[in-house]
Each structure stands twice: as structure tokens, then as C-alpha cells.
Design a protein around this motif. Structure first.
Motif, PDB file in Angstrom:
ATOM      1  N   ASP A 113       8.975   3.916 -29.535  1.00 31.14           N
ATOM      2  CA  ASP A 113      10.174   3.438 -28.842  1.00 31.14           C
ATOM      3  C   ASP A 113      10.418   1.955 -29.098  1.00 31.14           C
ATOM      4  O   ASP A 113       9.549   1.113 -28.844  1.00 31.14           O
ATOM      5  N   LYS A 114      11.603   1.660 -29.628  1.00 26.46           N
ATOM      6  CA  LYS A 114      12.057   0.295 -29.912  1.00 26.46           C
ATOM      7  C   LYS A 114      11.225  -0.381 -31.013  1.00 26.46           C
ATOM      8  O   LYS A 114      11.366  -1.575 -31.244  1.00 26.46           O
ATOM      9  N   THR A 115      10.371   0.390 -31.676  1.00 25.67           N
ATOM     10  CA  THR A 115       9.694  -0.083 -32.887  1.00 25.67           C
ATOM     11  C   THR A 115      10.260   0.687 -34.069  1.00 25.67           C
ATOM     12  O   THR A 115      10.883   0.099 -34.963  1.00 25.67           O
ATOM     13  N   ILE A 116      10.106   2.006 -34.042  1.00 23.33           N
ATOM     14  CA  ILE A 116      10.761   2.859 -35.040  1.00 23.33           C
ATOM     15  C   ILE A 116      12.185   3.196 -34.593  1.00 23.33           C
ATOM     16  O   ILE A 116      13.120   3.142 -35.393  1.00 23.33           O
ATOM     17  N   THR A 117      12.329   3.526 -33.313  1.00 22.12           N
ATOM     18  CA  THR A 117      13.661   3.860 -32.792  1.00 22.12           C
ATOM     19  C   THR A 117      14.343   2.605 -32.253  1.00 22.12           C
ATOM     20  O   THR A 117      13.686   1.634 -31.868  1.00 22.12           O
ATOM     21  N   ARG A 118      15.663   2.667 -32.188  1.00 25.04           N
ATOM     22  CA  ARG A 118      16.419   1.505 -31.730  1.00 25.04           C
ATOM     23  C   ARG A 118      16.418   1.365 -30.216  1.00 25.04           C
ATOM     24  O   ARG A 118      16.757   0.300 -29.689  1.00 25.04           O
ATOM     25  N   SER A 119      16.063   2.412 -29.498  1.00 24.44           N
ATOM     26  CA  SER A 119      16.122   2.386 -28.036  1.00 24.44           C
ATOM     27  C   SER A 119      15.045   3.310 -27.477  1.00 24.44           C
ATOM     28  O   SER A 119      14.492   4.148 -28.195  1.00 24.44           O
ATOM     29  N   PRO A 120      14.738   3.187 -26.180  1.00 21.95           N
ATOM     30  CA  PRO A 120      13.748   4.081 -25.556  1.00 21.95           C
ATOM     31  C   PRO A 120      14.216   5.532 -25.608  1.00 21.95           C
ATOM     32  O   PRO A 120      15.416   5.806 -25.680  1.00 21.95           O
ATOM     33  N   THR A 121      13.270   6.457 -25.524  1.00 22.05           N
ATOM     34  CA  THR A 121      13.615   7.869 -25.724  1.00 22.05           C
ATOM     35  C   THR A 121      13.435   8.764 -24.505  1.00 22.05           C
ATOM     36  O   THR A 121      14.008   9.850 -24.462  1.00 22.05           O
ATOM     37  N   TRP A 122      12.641   8.359 -23.506  1.00 20.02           N
ATOM     38  CA  TRP A 122      12.318   9.285 -22.427  1.00 20.02           C
ATOM     39  C   TRP A 122      13.543   9.685 -21.610  1.00 20.02           C
ATOM     40  O   TRP A 122      13.851  10.866 -21.457  1.00 20.02           O
ATOM     41  N   MET A 123      14.278   8.715 -21.105  1.00 21.39           N
ATOM     42  CA  MET A 123      15.467   9.052 -20.320  1.00 21.39           C
ATOM     43  C   MET A 123      16.509   9.723 -21.201  1.00 21.39           C
ATOM     44  O   MET A 123      17.260  10.599 -20.741  1.00 21.39           O
ATOM     45  N   ALA A 124      16.557   9.349 -22.467  1.00 19.86           N
ATOM     46  CA  ALA A 124      17.488  10.010 -23.395  1.00 19.86           C
ATOM     47  C   ALA A 124      17.132  11.484 -23.549  1.00 19.86           C
ATOM     48  O   ALA A 124      18.017  12.351 -23.592  1.00 19.86           O
ATOM     49  N   PHE A 125      15.822  11.780 -23.614  1.00 22.97           N
ATOM     50  CA  PHE A 125      15.423  13.190 -23.684  1.00 22.97           C
ATOM     51  C   PHE A 125      15.805  13.923 -22.403  1.00 22.97           C
ATOM     52  O   PHE A 125      16.300  15.060 -22.455  1.00 22.97           O
ATOM     53  N   LEU A 126      15.571  13.310 -21.256  1.00 21.73           N
ATOM     54  CA  LEU A 126      15.927  13.957 -19.992  1.00 21.73           C
ATOM     55  C   LEU A 126      17.431  14.217 -19.908  1.00 21.73           C
ATOM     56  O   LEU A 126      17.860  15.253 -19.386  1.00 21.73           O
ATOM     57  N   ARG A 127      18.229  13.294 -20.421  1.00 23.57           N
ATOM     58  CA  ARG A 127      19.684  13.538 -20.445  1.00 23.57           C
ATOM     59  C   ARG A 127      20.013  14.721 -21.349  1.00 23.57           C
ATOM     60  O   ARG A 127      20.886  15.537 -21.031  1.00 23.57           O
ATOM     61  N   ALA A 128      19.309  14.819 -22.478  1.00 20.43           N
ATOM     62  CA  ALA A 128      19.536  15.950 -23.383  1.00 20.43           C
ATOM     63  C   ALA A 128      19.151  17.260 -22.703  1.00 20.43           C
ATOM     64  O   ALA A 128      19.826  18.290 -22.870  1.00 20.43           O
ATOM     65  N   TRP A 129      18.083  17.236 -21.919  1.00 23.48           N
ATOM     66  CA  TRP A 129      17.654  18.438 -21.188  1.00 23.48           C
ATOM     67  C   TRP A 129      18.696  18.832 -20.136  1.00 23.48           C
ATOM     68  O   TRP A 129      19.066  20.004 -20.007  1.00 23.48           O
ATOM     69  N   ALA A 130      19.179  17.839 -19.394  1.00 27.19           N
ATOM     70  CA  ALA A 130      20.116  18.119 -18.297  1.00 27.19           C
ATOM     71  C   ALA A 130      21.497  18.515 -18.808  1.00 27.19           C
ATOM     72  O   ALA A 130      22.241  19.215 -18.107  1.00 27.19           O
ATOM     73  N   ARG A 131      21.828  18.100 -20.016  1.00 31.21           N
ATOM     74  CA  ARG A 131      23.171  18.364 -20.545  1.00 31.21           C
ATOM     75  C   ARG A 131      23.484  19.855 -20.575  1.00 31.21           C
ATOM     76  O   ARG A 131      24.616  20.264 -20.336  1.00 31.21           O
ATOM     77  N   ARG A 132      22.507  20.672 -20.853  1.00 32.75           N
ATOM     78  CA  ARG A 132      22.724  22.118 -20.917  1.00 32.75           C
ATOM     79  C   ARG A 132      22.337  22.815 -19.611  1.00 32.75           C
ATOM     80  O   ARG A 132      22.322  24.040 -19.548  1.00 32.75           O
ATOM     81  N   LYS A 177       6.506   8.738 -14.980  1.00 30.28           N
ATOM     82  CA  LYS A 177       6.850   9.806 -15.916  1.00 30.28           C
ATOM     83  C   LYS A 177       6.763  11.178 -15.249  1.00 30.28           C
ATOM     84  O   LYS A 177       7.656  12.019 -15.406  1.00 30.28           O
ATOM     85  N   GLU A 178       5.669  11.399 -14.553  1.00 26.12           N
ATOM     86  CA  GLU A 178       5.490  12.706 -13.913  1.00 26.12           C
ATOM     87  C   GLU A 178       6.576  12.986 -12.879  1.00 26.12           C
ATOM     88  O   GLU A 178       7.102  14.107 -12.805  1.00 26.12           O
ATOM     89  N   MET A 179       6.937  11.970 -12.126  1.00 22.68           N
ATOM     90  CA  MET A 179       7.948  12.160 -11.087  1.00 22.68           C
ATOM     91  C   MET A 179       9.329  12.419 -11.681  1.00 22.68           C
ATOM     92  O   MET A 179      10.061  13.305 -11.219  1.00 22.68           O
ATOM     93  N   THR A 180       9.692  11.657 -12.714  1.00 26.46           N
ATOM     94  CA  THR A 180      11.011  11.874 -13.322  1.00 26.46           C
ATOM     95  C   THR A 180      11.052  13.217 -14.049  1.00 26.46           C
ATOM     96  O   THR A 180      12.075  13.915 -14.031  1.00 26.46           O
ATOM     97  N   GLN A 181       9.937  13.606 -14.668  1.00 26.17           N
ATOM     98  CA  GLN A 181       9.899  14.920 -15.319  1.00 26.17           C
ATOM     99  C   GLN A 181      10.104  16.029 -14.295  1.00 26.17           C
ATOM    100  O   GLN A 181      10.873  16.972 -14.522  1.00 26.17           O
ATOM    101  N   ARG A 182       9.429  15.922 -13.172  1.00 32.33           N
ATOM    102  CA  ARG A 182       9.564  16.975 -12.160  1.00 32.33           C
ATOM    103  C   ARG A 182      10.988  17.028 -11.608  1.00 32.33           C
ATOM    104  O   ARG A 182      11.540  18.113 -11.398  1.00 32.33           O
ATOM    105  N   LEU A 183      11.587  15.871 -11.374  1.00 29.15           N
ATOM    106  CA  LEU A 183      12.943  15.843 -10.840  1.00 29.15           C
ATOM    107  C   LEU A 183      13.932  16.533 -11.776  1.00 29.15           C
ATOM    108  O   LEU A 183      14.771  17.322 -11.341  1.00 29.15           O
ATOM    109  N   VAL A 184      13.844  16.203 -13.075  1.00 33.54           N
ATOM    110  CA  VAL A 184      14.856  16.670 -14.023  1.00 33.54           C
ATOM    111  C   VAL A 184      14.489  18.011 -14.650  1.00 33.54           C
ATOM    112  O   VAL A 184      15.364  18.857 -14.875  1.00 33.54           O
ATOM    113  N   MET A 185      13.211  18.249 -14.921  1.00 33.14           N
ATOM    114  CA  MET A 185      12.808  19.456 -15.632  1.00 33.14           C
ATOM    115  C   MET A 185      12.181  20.505 -14.721  1.00 33.14           C
ATOM    116  O   MET A 185      11.928  21.632 -15.155  1.00 33.14           O
TER     117      MET A 185
END
Length: 221
Positions: free
Chosen positions: A10-29, A58-66
């Protein structure tokens, strides 16, 4: 002599963090999960107030969204699409070039990241990286649980996990030349341990430390 080029993600190879972006991708559908994204501000506030650590966040946000247990088949499907999106448009061009240059110079490229393994691995695979050290997730009976299976791959724990991976691979530290790339001061233990340390687009605390330690600063675009 083994040559290893180890990259944070995150922010080394990628331009931005990925965790919340993944959760948004999960919630989108899953529209019923969208409200949970807003609710994730609560554990974030606890973290900022130093009431919980990053692993618990991480565990708390995962449980909330997933939820309490997400079907691994569905997780793999979303992670695959998410990885394709990240690699297509959210990876620094200079990161791709540096990974290719390290490979050409005979380095074994490794990704070591605090992000969860279940979506890091498809991102790494799309970048041609097979060696991955990441925060381990918990799978039980075909379901992904909101529980880290071990340590959060962050700070001192990242270095311990890299050393454990090397031992598993039969790579002695004395017989290895190691490059390490990171954007964040939390990776100072691994940067100090590496033979070559690279501060990539560093935030202010890492930039100051890099100047003090003489670590090379890279500006990737």
C-alpha cells in the motif's frame, strides 16, 4: 548468495491504501452492507483514540462490512475483480519498472504487506509476484472469518514474519543480500535490517528518518 527485493504494497507499489477500497468493492454488490461502511467510522475513531490497535481495527471493520463469515468462493471472486482493477490503474508505473529491473538483476521479488492475504495474493499474482508475506486471514468451513490468524504484518511483526518466511524457504540471513522498499515509518525495523533501504514517496516521518539514516529516497510516479 540469495538476492531478495522485498516490497511493501500500500502506497509503495499502489498509489493508495487498499483495505477500505476492497471493502467498498465488497459492499458494492451487496447494498445491505453499504451502511456498514459508514459504521466503520466508529472503530476508526477507537483506533485514533488509541483504544484499539491496527489488528483489532481490521477485524472490526471486516466484521461490520463482510459479516461474521463470508463465503470464501464469493471472497475470491470479489478479490479477483478487485486485483484486476488495482493492477490496471492503481499501481505506480515506476514500481512496475523497478520490479522488472530487480528481476532482471537476479533478485527474487517478495511482497510483504500488512494488508490481508486473501486479496493481496491476486494482486501479487497479477504483478508476477509469487512470494507473498501478508496478514493471515482465518478460513473455517469455507467461510472467511473476521479474525487474524496470527500477527498483523505491521511494524516489528513484519520483520518477524519476513524472517520466518526466510527460515521456511531455507534462506540464511548471512547468505542473502536484501533490498526493502516502503513508504511508511512503521517499516523502520525492516528498513534498518535490510542491506539496501529505499524510502518510496515517504511521508514526513519516514523522510526525516531516511535523511538521518542515509537511506535512498525514491519518488515514484
Amino acid at each position: 548468495m540469495q538476492r531478495l527485493a522485498i516490497y511493501d504494497m500500500d502506497k509503495t507499489i499502489t498509489r493508495s491504501p487498499t483495505w477500505m477500497a476492497f471493502l467498498r468493492a465488497w459492499a458494492r454488490r451487496r447494498p445491505w452492507r453499504v451502511a456498514a461502511l459508514a459504521a466503520s467510522a466508529a472503530p476508526a475513531a477507537l483506533y485514533l483514540g488509541k483504544r484499539i490497535d491496527r489488528a483489532r481495527l481490521k477485524e472490526m471493520t471486516q466484521r461490520l462490512v463482510m459479516g461474521r463469515g463470508a463465503a470464501s468462493v464469493a471472497v475470491d471472486r470479489v478479490a479477483g475483480r478487485f486485483a484486476a482493477n488495482v493492477v490496471m490503474g492503481k499501481v505506480w508505473d515506476d514500481a512496475r519498472a523497478r520490479i522488472a529491473a530487480d528481476r532482471a538483476a537476479g533478485y527474487r521479488v517478495v511482497m510483504a504487506t500488512a494488508s490481508y492475504d486473501f486479496y493481496v495474493r491476486p494482486i501479487a499474482a497479477a504483478l508476477g509476484i509469487t512470494d507473498v508475506i501478508a496478514t493471515p486471514s482465518t478460513l473455517e468451513h469455507g467461510r472467511l472469518l473476521p479474525r487474524i490468524a496470527g500477527e498483523n504484518c505491521y511494524g516489528d511483526a513484519k520483520l518477524r514474519m519476513i524472517e520466518a518466511w526466510m527460515a521456511q524457504e531455507g534462506i540464511a540471513r548471512a547468505d542473502a543480500h536484501i533490498r526493502f522498499y516502503s513508504d511508511h515509518v512503521s517499516d523502520a525495523p525492516t528498513l534498518a535490517w535490510a542491506d539496501e533501504a529505499f524510502a518510496v514517496n515517504p511521508h514526513a516521518p519516514l523522510l526525516a528518518l531516511a535523511k538521518e539514516k542515509g537511506w535512498e529516497v525514491l519518488r515514484w510516479r
